[in-house]
Design an enzyme around this catalytic site. Structure first.
Site, PDB file in Angstrom:
ATOM      1  N   SER A  48       0.857  -1.186   0.000  1.00 52.40           N
ATOM      2  CA  SER A  48       0.000   0.000   0.000  1.00 52.40           C
ATOM      3  C   SER A  48       0.887   1.228   0.000  1.00 52.40           C
ATOM      4  CB  SER A  48      -0.901   0.011   1.243  1.00 52.40           C
ATOM      5  OG  SER A  48      -1.551   1.268   1.395  1.00 52.40           O
ATOM      6  N   TYR A  80      -1.361   0.026  10.659  1.00 51.03           N
ATOM      7  CA  TYR A  80      -1.602  -0.448   9.289  1.00 51.03           C
ATOM      8  C   TYR A  80      -0.467  -0.004   8.377  1.00 51.03           C
ATOM      9  CZ  TYR A  80      -3.446  -1.010   4.625  1.00 51.03           C
ATOM     10  OH  TYR A  80      -3.580  -1.351   3.301  1.00 51.03           O
TER      11      TYR A  80
END
Length: 248
Positions: free
Chosen positions: A134, A147
């Site tokens: 990501s 995250y």
């Protein structure tokens, strides 16, 4: 039978990746916790799709699934580490530590355990590892704390794997999407609050699961002498933010 293993195959990126790879002629093993959804996908994709129940956050589940595949004569020549999640968007000092543990267990321990189990076979097959990272692993944002840290881990894990696997013929890529709609990602992050999740994407031209799936297939289709180390992608509606300055 050589196959590509795709984790998190029951929805979102994983489901779209399975569709695209099968359409391109690959045999795909789709792994996920929700076996009923995998069976539905099997009905759509036919003989080139092999469903297997696997919870990447549970080492015993991973071990059992890989053992079952070996018994079926399935040899994994490619791995797409897609399974993962975000929980919460609270600032670190306000976050629930239980959410942090789940993200670390799934996004870090899970993918590394599965990858480690498959590395000997992937070396034998001169295979390919594609990690779905990501942009959160590069660009921090408020509430992205753990995250983002897990995706930064995945980015460096990919590069270090590449260093160790040099000379084996095994390729490693980290695919790093930005704002992506059409998945369960934000609904999971907000623990079922679909309205809050949808508000993130209203008015945006976000990436879609099919976009990421096409990129995964393209990576597999590159000649064996080409390794794409990192592939960062954003929708045109997303760009970089100025550095925040707090004024007293």
């Amino acid at each position: 039978m050589t196959s590509i293993l795709v984790t998190g195959a029951s929805a979102g990126f994983g489901r779209a990746i399975c569709h695209d790879l099968v359409s391109a002629g690959y045999t795909v093993v789709g792994a996920a916790r929700r076996f009923d959804k995998l069976q539905s996908l099997k009905a759509e994709l036919g003989e080139r799709f092999i469903p297997i129940q696997m919870d990447v956050s549970d080492k015993a589940s991973v071990t059992a699934a890989l053992s079952e595949l070996r018994e079926q004569g399935v040899v994994i020549s490619g791995l797409v580490n897609n399974a993962g999640l975000a929980l919460g968007l609270d600032k670190a000092q306000e976050a629930d530590f239980a959410d942090w543990e789940v993200m670390i267990t799934t996004n870090v321990v899970g993918i590394t355990y599965l990858t480690h189990q498959l590395l000997p076979t992937l070396v034998e097959q001169k295979g390919y590892i594609i990690n779905i990272g990501s942009i959160a692993g590069t660009y921090p944002y408020p509430g992205g704390n753990i995250y983002g840290a897990t995706k930064a881990f995945m980015k460096q894990f990919s590069l270090n794997l590449r260093a160790d696997l040099s000379g084996t013929g095994v390729r490693v890529s980290n695919l790093e999407p930005g704002l992506s709609g059409g998945t369960e990602f934000s609904t999971v992050r907000f623990k079922g609050d679909a309205q809050r999740a949808q508000e993130l994407y209203d008015g945006t031209n976000s990436l879609q699961p099919e976009d990421i799936a096409h990129m995964v297939t393209w990576l597999f289709q590159q000649p064996p002498h080409i390794n794409i180390n990192r592939l960062e992608v954003m929708p045109t509606s997303q760009s970089f933010s100025p550095l925040a300055v707090y004024r007293q």
